[in-house]
Design a protein around this motif. Structure first.
Motif, PDB file in Angstrom:
ATOM      1  N   GLN A   1       0.849  -1.185   0.000  1.00  0.00           N
ATOM      2  CA  GLN A   1       0.000   0.000   0.000  1.00  0.00           C
ATOM      3  C   GLN A   1       0.890   1.242   0.000  1.00  0.00           C
ATOM      4  OE1 GLN A   1      -2.426  -0.234   3.469  1.00  0.00           O
ATOM      5  NE2 GLN A   1      -0.716  -0.269   4.888  1.00  0.00           N
ATOM      6  N   ILE A   2       0.299   2.359  -0.384  1.00  0.00           N
ATOM      7  CA  ILE A   2       1.008   3.635  -0.414  1.00  0.00           C
ATOM      8  C   ILE A   2       0.591   4.448   0.795  1.00  0.00           C
ATOM      9  CG2 ILE A   2       1.294   5.798  -1.682  1.00  0.00           C
ATOM     10  CD1 ILE A   2       2.612   3.557  -3.119  1.00  0.00           C
ATOM     11  N   GLN A   3       1.565   4.928   1.560  1.00  0.00           N
ATOM     12  CA  GLN A   3       1.312   5.835   2.679  1.00  0.00           C
ATOM     13  C   GLN A   3       2.155   7.080   2.450  1.00  0.00           C
ATOM     14  OE1 GLN A   3       2.119   3.846   6.367  1.00  0.00           O
ATOM     15  NE2 GLN A   3       0.274   2.557   6.241  1.00  0.00           N
ATOM     16  N   GLY A   4       1.498   8.164   2.055  1.00  0.00           N
ATOM     17  CA  GLY A   4       2.234   9.377   1.709  1.00  0.00           C
ATOM     18  C   GLY A   4       3.024   9.141   0.438  1.00  0.00           C
ATOM     19  N   LYS A   5       4.347   9.274   0.501  1.00  0.00           N
ATOM     20  CA  LYS A   5       5.202   9.004  -0.656  1.00  0.00           C
ATOM     21  C   LYS A   5       5.907   7.664  -0.527  1.00  0.00           C
ATOM     22  CE  LYS A   5       6.070  13.692  -2.101  1.00  0.00           C
ATOM     23  NZ  LYS A   5       7.058  14.604  -2.637  1.00  0.00           N
ATOM     24  N   ASP A   6       5.644   6.929   0.549  1.00  0.00           N
ATOM     25  CA  ASP A   6       6.317   5.654   0.801  1.00  0.00           C
ATOM     26  C   ASP A   6       5.459   4.480   0.342  1.00  0.00           C
ATOM     27  OD1 ASP A   6       8.325   7.074   1.958  1.00  0.00           O
ATOM     28  OD2 ASP A   6       7.825   6.556   4.020  1.00  0.00           O
ATOM     29  N   LEU A   7       6.128   3.455  -0.137  1.00  0.00           N
ATOM     30  CA  LEU A   7       5.491   2.176  -0.423  1.00  0.00           C
ATOM     31  C   LEU A   7       5.706   1.305   0.810  1.00  0.00           C
ATOM     32  CD1 LEU A   7       4.218   0.077  -2.405  1.00  0.00           C
ATOM     33  CD2 LEU A   7       6.550  -0.496  -3.057  1.00  0.00           C
ATOM     34  N   VAL A   8       4.623   0.814   1.394  1.00  0.00           N
ATOM     35  CA  VAL A   8       4.704  -0.022   2.590  1.00  0.00           C
ATOM     36  C   VAL A   8       4.367  -1.450   2.183  1.00  0.00           C
ATOM     37  CG1 VAL A   8       3.820  -0.421   4.905  1.00  0.00           C
ATOM     38  CG2 VAL A   8       4.062   1.913   4.056  1.00  0.00           C
ATOM     39  N   LEU A   9       5.309  -2.356   2.419  1.00  0.00           N
ATOM     40  CA  LEU A   9       5.160  -3.758   2.042  1.00  0.00           C
ATOM     41  C   LEU A   9       5.096  -4.621   3.291  1.00  0.00           C
ATOM     42  CD1 LEU A   9       7.950  -3.786  -0.672  1.00  0.00           C
ATOM     43  CD2 LEU A   9       5.518  -3.890  -1.122  1.00  0.00           C
ATOM     44  N   GLN A  10       4.136  -5.526   3.314  1.00  0.00           N
ATOM     45  CA  GLN A  10       4.059  -6.546   4.360  1.00  0.00           C
ATOM     46  C   GLN A  10       4.264  -7.881   3.663  1.00  0.00           C
ATOM     47  OE1 GLN A  10       0.265  -5.573   6.012  1.00  0.00           O
ATOM     48  NE2 GLN A  10       1.130  -4.006   7.344  1.00  0.00           N
ATOM     49  N   LEU A  11       5.440  -8.473   3.898  1.00  0.00           N
ATOM     50  CA  LEU A  11       5.854  -9.644   3.130  1.00  0.00           C
ATOM     51  C   LEU A  11       6.179 -10.847   4.000  1.00  0.00           C
ATOM     52  CD1 LEU A  11       8.147  -7.809   0.558  1.00  0.00           C
ATOM     53  CD2 LEU A  11       5.805  -8.582   0.222  1.00  0.00           C
TER      54      LEU A  11
ATOM     55  N   ARG B   1       9.415  -0.272   4.373  1.00  0.00           N
ATOM     56  CA  ARG B   1       9.073   1.023   3.772  1.00  0.00           C
ATOM     57  C   ARG B   1      10.095   1.336   2.694  1.00  0.00           C
ATOM     58  NH1 ARG B   1       5.493   4.417   5.801  1.00  0.00           N
ATOM     59  NH2 ARG B   1       4.446   3.784   7.678  1.00  0.00           N
ATOM     60  N   TYR B   2       9.602   1.710   1.529  1.00  0.00           N
ATOM     61  CA  TYR B   2      10.473   2.072   0.414  1.00  0.00           C
ATOM     62  C   TYR B   2      10.047   3.437  -0.108  1.00  0.00           C
ATOM     63  CZ  TYR B   2      13.006   1.991  -3.959  1.00  0.00           C
ATOM     64  OH  TYR B   2      13.843   2.306  -5.003  1.00  0.00           O
ATOM     65  N   THR B   3      10.965   4.392  -0.122  1.00  0.00           N
ATOM     66  CA  THR B   3      10.702   5.717  -0.661  1.00  0.00           C
ATOM     67  C   THR B   3      11.204   5.763  -2.096  1.00  0.00           C
ATOM     68  OG1 THR B   3      11.022   6.651   1.536  1.00  0.00           O
ATOM     69  CG2 THR B   3      11.063   8.191  -0.307  1.00  0.00           C
ATOM     70  N   ALA B   4      10.328   6.144  -3.014  1.00  0.00           N
ATOM     71  CA  ALA B   4      10.685   6.186  -4.430  1.00  0.00           C
ATOM     72  C   ALA B   4      11.654   7.329  -4.711  1.00  0.00           C
ATOM     73  CB  ALA B   4       9.432   6.354  -5.275  1.00  0.00           C
ATOM     74  N   PRO B   5      12.627   7.114  -5.598  1.00  0.00           N
ATOM     75  CA  PRO B   5      13.537   8.205  -5.957  1.00  0.00           C
ATOM     76  C   PRO B   5      12.816   9.277  -6.784  1.00  0.00           C
ATOM     77  CG  PRO B   5      14.003   6.255  -7.259  1.00  0.00           C
ATOM     78  CD  PRO B   5      12.960   5.862  -6.256  1.00  0.00           C
TER      79      PRO B   5
ATOM     80  N   VAL C   1      10.188   9.050 -10.183  1.00  0.00           N
ATOM     81  CA  VAL C   1       9.517   7.756 -10.272  1.00  0.00           C
ATOM     82  C   VAL C   1       8.225   7.811  -9.467  1.00  0.00           C
ATOM     83  CG1 VAL C   1       9.682   5.293  -9.724  1.00  0.00           C
ATOM     84  CG2 VAL C   1      11.668   6.507 -10.577  1.00  0.00           C
ATOM     85  N   THR C   2       7.139   7.321 -10.074  1.00  0.00           N
ATOM     86  CA  THR C   2       5.840   7.292  -9.419  1.00  0.00           C
ATOM     87  C   THR C   2       5.457   5.842  -9.145  1.00  0.00           C
ATOM     88  OG1 THR C   2       5.203   9.230 -10.697  1.00  0.00           O
ATOM     89  CG2 THR C   2       3.435   8.024  -9.605  1.00  0.00           C
ATOM     90  N   ILE C   3       5.064   5.563  -7.897  1.00  0.00           N
ATOM     91  CA  ILE C   3       4.637   4.215  -7.526  1.00  0.00           C
ATOM     92  C   ILE C   3       3.162   4.288  -7.139  1.00  0.00           C
ATOM     93  CG2 ILE C   3       4.946   2.296  -5.930  1.00  0.00           C
ATOM     94  CD1 ILE C   3       7.858   3.082  -5.671  1.00  0.00           C
ATOM     95  N   LYS C   4       2.357   3.364  -7.697  1.00  0.00           N
ATOM     96  CA  LYS C   4       0.930   3.307  -7.392  1.00  0.00           C
ATOM     97  C   LYS C   4       0.559   1.871  -7.043  1.00  0.00           C
ATOM     98  CE  LYS C   4      -0.397   6.982 -10.556  1.00  0.00           C
ATOM     99  NZ  LYS C   4      -1.139   7.317 -11.763  1.00  0.00           N
ATOM    100  N   CYS C   5      -0.432   1.722  -6.184  1.00  0.00           N
ATOM    101  CA  CYS C   5      -0.973   0.409  -5.844  1.00  0.00           C
ATOM    102  C   CYS C   5      -2.467   0.432  -6.159  1.00  0.00           C
ATOM    103  CB  CYS C   5      -0.755   0.083  -4.372  1.00  0.00           C
ATOM    104  SG  CYS C   5       0.947  -0.189  -3.920  1.00  0.00           S
TER     105      CYS C   5
END
Length: 177
Positions: A97-107, A114-118, A121-125
């Motif tokens: 899921q996306i929270q703010g500008k971070d991609l949050v992964l539960q794996l 948490r991964y912040t896009a450079p 680059v746009t990340i969408k879920c």
């Protein structure tokens, strides 16, 4: 002889190309990218096409010819259309899921990732199991997708993990009794 290098690069109407001091700068609706050419390659703009040719008959010049033609083509496509990669998250309890500008992964780990896009680059879920990555620079989009996939690569027994949408996981047979 480079078969790729012989093809001229078509420049779309909405892209402007400027070549100064062996540096090509392309401007389009998705931004601005630049590429520094090596001395072994000569570039010319003729009639809406970018033509790349080797500067001499050395082996290095012939290698760089096709490489820099493809890099220039990727930059022109990037600023006009952009590049995208789609990842799938497979597994029970695995989600993105996306929270703010971070991609949050539960794996499946005890913590979330948490991964912040450079920049650029746009990340969408769209769903919890699908991640779309979009950007103008093909190399950056590919490296972001590879980094996200590396957090939990797909395993061959159940297919759990993060994989590219078009990737085929070769499944293995489990233990036999």
């Amino acid at each position: 002889m480079s078969r790729v290098g012989m093809l001229p690069v078509t420049i779309p109407e909405d892209v402007t190309i400027d070549i100064t001091d062996r540096v090509m700068t392309a401007k389009g609706k998705l931004g601005e990218l630049s590429l520094a050419f090596v001395d072994d390659v000569v570039t010319v703009i003729e009639g809406g096409h970018l033509i790349v040719s080797p500067a001499n008959d050395s082996i290095k010049a012939r290698k760089m010819w096709g490489t820099f033609r493809t890099l220039a083509d990727n930059i022109i496509i990037g600023v006009s259309e952009g590049f995208s990669k789609v990842l799938e998250v497979n597994g029970v309890g695995y989600r993105a899921q996306i929270q703010g500008k971070d991609l949050v992964l539960q794996l499946g780990y005890s913590h979330e990732i948490r991964y912040t896009a450079p920049e650029g680059v746009t990340i969408k879920c769209e769903t919890q199991n699908e991640i779309s990555i979009f950007g103008a620079d093909k190399q950056v989009v590919g490296s972001v997708a590879a980094k996200i996939r590396s957090y939990r690569p797909p395993e061959p027994y159940k297919g759990k993990g993060v994989k590219y949408k078009d990737e085929i996981i070769v499944r293995k047979e489990g233990k036999k009794k």
